[in-house]
Design a protein around this motif. Structure first.
Motif, mmCIF file in Angstrom:
data_model
loop_
_atom_site.group_PDB
_atom_site.id
_atom_site.type_symbol
_atom_site.label_atom_id
_atom_site.label_comp_id
_atom_site.label_asym_id
_atom_site.label_seq_id
_atom_site.Cartn_x
_atom_site.Cartn_y
_atom_site.Cartn_z
ATOM 1 N N TYR C 74 54.191 31.272 38.719
ATOM 2 C CA TYR C 74 52.731 31.309 38.865
ATOM 3 C C TYR C 74 52.340 31.275 40.338
ATOM 4 N N LEU C 75 53.075 30.474 41.116
ATOM 5 C CA LEU C 75 52.785 30.418 42.553
ATOM 6 C C LEU C 75 53.059 31.763 43.217
ATOM 7 N N VAL C 76 54.170 32.396 42.835
ATOM 8 C CA VAL C 76 54.489 33.709 43.405
ATOM 9 C C VAL C 76 53.399 34.715 43.031
ATOM 10 N N MET C 77 52.945 34.637 41.783
ATOM 11 C CA MET C 77 51.860 35.526 41.359
ATOM 12 C C MET C 77 50.614 35.291 42.202
ATOM 13 N N ALA C 78 50.323 34.019 42.463
ATOM 14 C CA ALA C 78 49.139 33.706 43.262
ATOM 15 C C ALA C 78 49.291 34.272 44.674
ATOM 16 N N PHE C 79 50.533 34.193 45.220
ATOM 17 C CA PHE C 79 50.775 34.759 46.542
ATOM 18 C C PHE C 79 50.477 36.256 46.557
ATOM 19 N N TRP C 80 51.038 36.960 45.578
ATOM 20 C CA TRP C 80 50.813 38.420 45.534
ATOM 21 C C TRP C 80 49.353 38.734 45.272
ATOM 22 N N ALA C 81 48.704 37.920 44.442
ATOM 23 C CA ALA C 81 47.290 38.158 44.142
ATOM 24 C C ALA C 81 46.465 38.046 45.422
ATOM 25 N N ALA C 82 46.772 37.017 46.229
ATOM 26 C CA ALA C 82 46.038 36.836 47.477
ATOM 27 C C ALA C 82 46.305 38.005 48.417
ATOM 28 N N ASN C 88 44.522 44.659 50.266
ATOM 29 C CA ASN C 88 44.213 45.811 49.424
ATOM 30 C C ASN C 88 45.424 46.719 49.228
ATOM 31 N N THR C 89 46.609 46.121 49.117
ATOM 32 C CA THR C 89 47.807 46.933 48.924
ATOM 33 C C THR C 89 47.987 47.216 47.441
ATOM 34 N N ARG C 90 48.468 48.413 47.171
ATOM 35 C CA ARG C 90 48.567 48.814 45.778
ATOM 36 C C ARG C 90 49.684 48.073 45.051
ATOM 37 N N MET C 91 50.771 47.772 45.793
ATOM 38 C CA MET C 91 51.925 47.176 45.131
ATOM 39 C C MET C 91 51.649 45.753 44.629
ATOM 40 N N SER C 92 50.782 45.034 45.327
ATOM 41 C CA SER C 92 50.605 43.612 45.010
ATOM 42 C C SER C 92 50.234 43.394 43.554
ATOM 43 N N GLY C 93 49.235 44.151 43.106
ATOM 44 C CA GLY C 93 48.798 43.990 41.730
ATOM 45 C C GLY C 93 49.909 44.281 40.742
ATOM 46 N N MET C 94 50.724 45.293 41.092
ATOM 47 C CA MET C 94 51.824 45.641 40.189
ATOM 48 C C MET C 94 52.856 44.524 40.162
ATOM 49 N N MET C 95 53.072 43.881 41.305
ATOM 50 C CA MET C 95 54.022 42.769 41.344
ATOM 51 C C MET C 95 53.533 41.638 40.442
ATOM 52 N N VAL C 96 52.250 41.306 40.552
ATOM 53 C CA VAL C 96 51.705 40.240 39.713
ATOM 54 C C VAL C 96 51.883 40.611 38.249
ATOM 55 N N GLN C 97 51.538 41.863 37.946
ATOM 56 C CA GLN C 97 51.611 42.299 36.559
ATOM 57 C C GLN C 97 53.043 42.233 36.029
ATOM 58 N N SER C 98 54.003 42.546 36.905
ATOM 59 C CA SER C 98 55.382 42.563 36.428
ATOM 60 C C SER C 98 55.948 41.156 36.269
ATOM 61 N N ARG C 160 42.343 43.539 40.592
ATOM 62 C CA ARG C 160 41.470 42.687 41.403
ATOM 63 C C ARG C 160 40.873 41.557 40.575
ATOM 64 N N ALA C 161 40.444 41.885 39.343
ATOM 65 C CA ALA C 161 39.865 40.832 38.504
ATOM 66 C C ALA C 161 40.901 39.755 38.196
ATOM 67 N N THR C 162 42.109 40.179 37.835
ATOM 68 C CA THR C 162 43.116 39.182 37.490
ATOM 69 C C THR C 162 43.577 38.415 38.723
ATOM 70 N N ALA C 163 43.532 39.060 39.889
ATOM 71 C CA ALA C 163 43.903 38.334 41.106
ATOM 72 C C ALA C 163 42.971 37.151 41.314
ATOM 73 N N ILE C 164 41.684 37.378 41.077
ATOM 74 C CA ILE C 164 40.728 36.270 41.208
ATOM 75 C C ILE C 164 41.064 35.179 40.193
ATOM 76 N N LEU C 165 41.369 35.613 38.974
ATOM 77 C CA LEU C 165 41.702 34.639 37.923
ATOM 78 C C LEU C 165 42.924 33.806 38.300
#
Lengths: 222, 211, 249
Positions: C74-82, C88-98, C160-165
């Motif tokens: 969860y912490l790693v996800m939060a890092f990528w989300a931030a 605004n990198t495209r990969m970050s969201g995909m990392m969180v999702q994966s 972006r929405a899930t990153a905020i979440l």
């Protein structure tokens, strides 16, 4: 800036007055939910007194969650939300105004009704006072935290169910300290610690939640 | 004043437009053309800051609009597909609230006058919900008469309006441009201007050229 | 500044990351398999029987590393989300999702093994212990993320929405954990808090660490594999995808 804040609060209150069913559904949900428990658990007053804090707080949680759907949805549908996001006013202030109005409409009635319902559960006057105080301190936090969830799920299919999934886990600390304060008072331990925690949660959500809500609204309004 | 550089917006997995660039100066009107779904609305919403472009910059007076939201909002008025008015409030109430949020100090007399000019005489005190589509549109367009913003972004402003209202709106727009205002609009009608310059930008072509 | 930014963008672009992930994934898979075998062997055959808890305690070699991972992920996800929100990198969201499904899986594993451990130790499948309760709430947070992401069609908006979440969640986790602990001490019931650590034999600790590393490697391997399919799905219209050897065939 204050003028804009005031304008939005008054606008939302006026809309609520013109469309009273919104207020009433939340209030009646609260009343019915609380009245159902004795029917399920049994009319034993000792049991009722024991479960009362939890029942009241869970009902308040659910009532305020149900009301969330209307927080931004109508503004989103008629375009006033996107206009709010591109006015020269700080969006956080406008969001705060909307949350305040929402709390006045859906949170305050719960606080005011709780003594009456507390009598159904044979709560002592001291316990009722603490219950009112915790609801008064806790429901604004619920509105503030809930606003994030409402903003995130704006315009999504199944938004209502989704909101509950996102928001209810975040409500847990408020539930614990709110119900805990009443319980501690009933058992004679004193709920001051819990109440100050509720206050701390309120301050924290007051500062952080508008930022997250605005960010979420900007994403949802695209 | 308004400059667009190398703009790209992606909706879903599809790029609506890319490498889009143009600029707009005072006294100019930009007419956005393009078939349905070519991204006219998206472009307008990007220009007013509602949509975050996936690449490129929209700048106002040489600065990215996303870094000066409040300042830019003061100088820009966006009217979208949605009227942005509350069905349960009257025309006057709606307009009063909108102008306050726009940071304008407008007296009630002015509000009534403006609504009368928009042809809403006798309807000022009715809940907007009972008005017709065209009348709702007029309430929303009344903001143009109050606006002090130099840049107007209008998405299909003539929809649902009758001929008289269209003509009136044309003159309002023309006047604004003549007074060194700027207008970007999408419409299927011809825009007549007595003076000033009309630029055209056609979206949805293989290559999006400059104007 | 601007050239710097473009560099970043290229570095984290899906087109360059896709083959890199493809090269790395098998290595991490191999490491994960080896470490899990070693860790399980040590945990089940080398580590001594606990004098108080018998053989049943051995489930902690899965339980403890799994609950560590559930929080780390969860912490790693939060890092990528931030990262995604700021740069605004495209990969970050995909990392969180994966990462999310793996995080949810470990949380579930931790809850499940916790229940299995609880039955012989405490005589009940579920105890409202502070740690178990927090873990359950963490599970809800993961499910909330997955539900929100899957209900938004536009991937960029979903990211972006899930990153905020996720960021809201990460601020809340300590508060939730603290409040649950407070609640737990107030309601001190029959629950036995298991104090591990100091009294634990070093063999046990080593086996547990090996298992933790194994889970790390597994997480990296599986999320690299997952991110590759996310990239392919999202970039299916891009030219570089159609030029990939595995697509051309």
């Amino acid at each position: 800036m204050f003028k804009a804040f005031y304008t939005v609060v008054m606008r939302d209150l006026l809309l609520a007055v013109r469309n009273r069913s919104d207020i009433l559904t939340t209030v009646f949900f609260f009343i019915i939910a609380i009245s159902l428990f004795p029917l399920g658990v049994g009319p034993e007053l000792n049991t009722l007194r024991e479960i009362a804090p939890g029942v009241f707080w869970v009902a308040a949680l659910l009532a305020s969650m149900l009301a969330l759907e209307r927080l931004f949805a109508i503004d989103y549908a008629d375009g006033t939300l996107e206009q709010m996001l591109i006015t020269p006013q700080p969006a956080t202030i406008l969001v705060l105004a909307k949350v305040l109005a929402h709390w006045l409409i859906t949170g305050v009635p719960l606080v005011l009704l709780s003594p009456l319902l507390g009598l159904q559960y044979d709560l002592s006057s001291e316990a009722i006072q603490v219950l009112m105080l915790t609801l008064f301190l806790g429901t604004p936090s619920l509105s503030l935290i809930g606003a994030i969830g409402a903003a995130l799920t704006l315009g999504l299919r199944g938004g209502g169910v989704l909101v509950s999934l996102l928001v209810l886990p975040l409500y847990i600390p408020v539930l614990i300290f709110g119900a805990g304060a009443v319980e501690a008072t009933v058992s004679g331990l004193g709920g001051a610690g819990h109440i100050s925690m509720l206050g701390a949660i309120f301050l924290l959500s007051l500062v952080l939640s508008p930022l997250a809500t605005v960010a979420a609204l900007r994403v949802s309004a695209e | 004043m308004l400059e667009v550089n190398n703009l790209e917006v992606i909706r879903g997995d599809r790029s609506l437009f890319s490498e889009l660039g143009f600029s707009l100066n005072t006294g100019e009107l930009l007419h956005l053309l393009g078939h349905n779904g070519s991204g006219k609305t998206t472009l307008l919403r990007t220009l007013c800051g509602l949509i975050k472009p996936s690449q490129g910059v929209v700048s106002w007076k040489g600065m990215n609009i996303r870094r000066q939201r409040d300042e830019f909002a003061l100088e820009m008025l966006f009217l979208g597909h949605l009227n942005g008015i509350k069905a349960d409030l009257t025309a006057v109430e709606n307009l009063r609230i909108l102008s306050r949020l726009d940071g304008l100090d407008v007296s009630d007399d002015e509000l009534w006058q403006v609504l009368e000019k928009m042809g809403l005489y006798g309807h000022e005190d009715l809940a907007v919900g009972v008005l017709s589509q065209g009348q709702k549109r007029r309430v929303s367009l009344a903001r143009l008469l109050l606006s002090k913003s130099p840049l107007w972004l209008l998405d299909e402003p003539f929809t649902a309006l009758d001929k008289a209202a269209v003509d009136f709106l044309q003159t309002v727009i023309a006047e604004h441009v003549e007074n060194d205002g700027m207008v970007i609009l999408t419409t299927h009608q011809d825009v007549g201007l007595t003076t000033g310059e009309v630029k055209q930008l056609r979206l949805g072509w293989k290559k999006d050229g400059d104007v | 500044m601007s050239s710097n930014r473009i560099n970043w963008f290229k570095y984290s672009s899906p087109a360059t990351f896709y083959p890199l992930a493809g090269k790395l994934a098998p290595w991490f898979t191999a490491i994960a398999v080896i470490l899990i075998m070693v860790g399980l062997y040590m945990g089940f055959f080398v580590a001594p029987t606990d004098y108080k808890q018998g053989e049943g305690y051995r489930i902690i070699f899965v339980h403890v590393p799994a609950s560590w991972m559930s929080m780390f992920i969860y912490l790693v996800m939060a890092f990528w989300a931030a990262m995604g929100l700021v740069f605004n990198t495209r990969m970050s969201g995909m990392m969180v999702q994966s990462l999310a499904p793996t995080g949810a899986m470990f949380t579930f594993l931790a809850l499940w093994t916790g229940a299995f451990w609880g039955k012989p130790m405490w005589g009940t499948w579920w105890v409202w212990d502070a740690r178990l309760t927090s873990e359950l709430i963490l599970f809800f947070l993961y499910i909330g993320y997955i539900a929100l992401h899957s209900s938004i069609d536009d991937n960029r908006r979903a990211d972006r929405a899930t990153a905020i979440l996720v960021l809201v969640g990460v601020v809340n986790i300590p508060i939730i954990y603290y409040s649950v602990q407070w609640w737990n001490t107030l309601h001190q019931g029959a629950s036995v808090s298991v104090k591990s650590g100091s009294s634990m034999a070093s063999v046990m600790l080593i086996s547990m660490l090996i298992m933790a590393f194994a889970f790390w490697a597994y997480t990296i391997a599986i999320s690299l594999a997952r991110v590759r399919s996310i990239i392919l799905e999202r970039e299916r219209d891009k030219q570089w995808v159609s030029e990939l050897p595995e697509i051309k065939q």
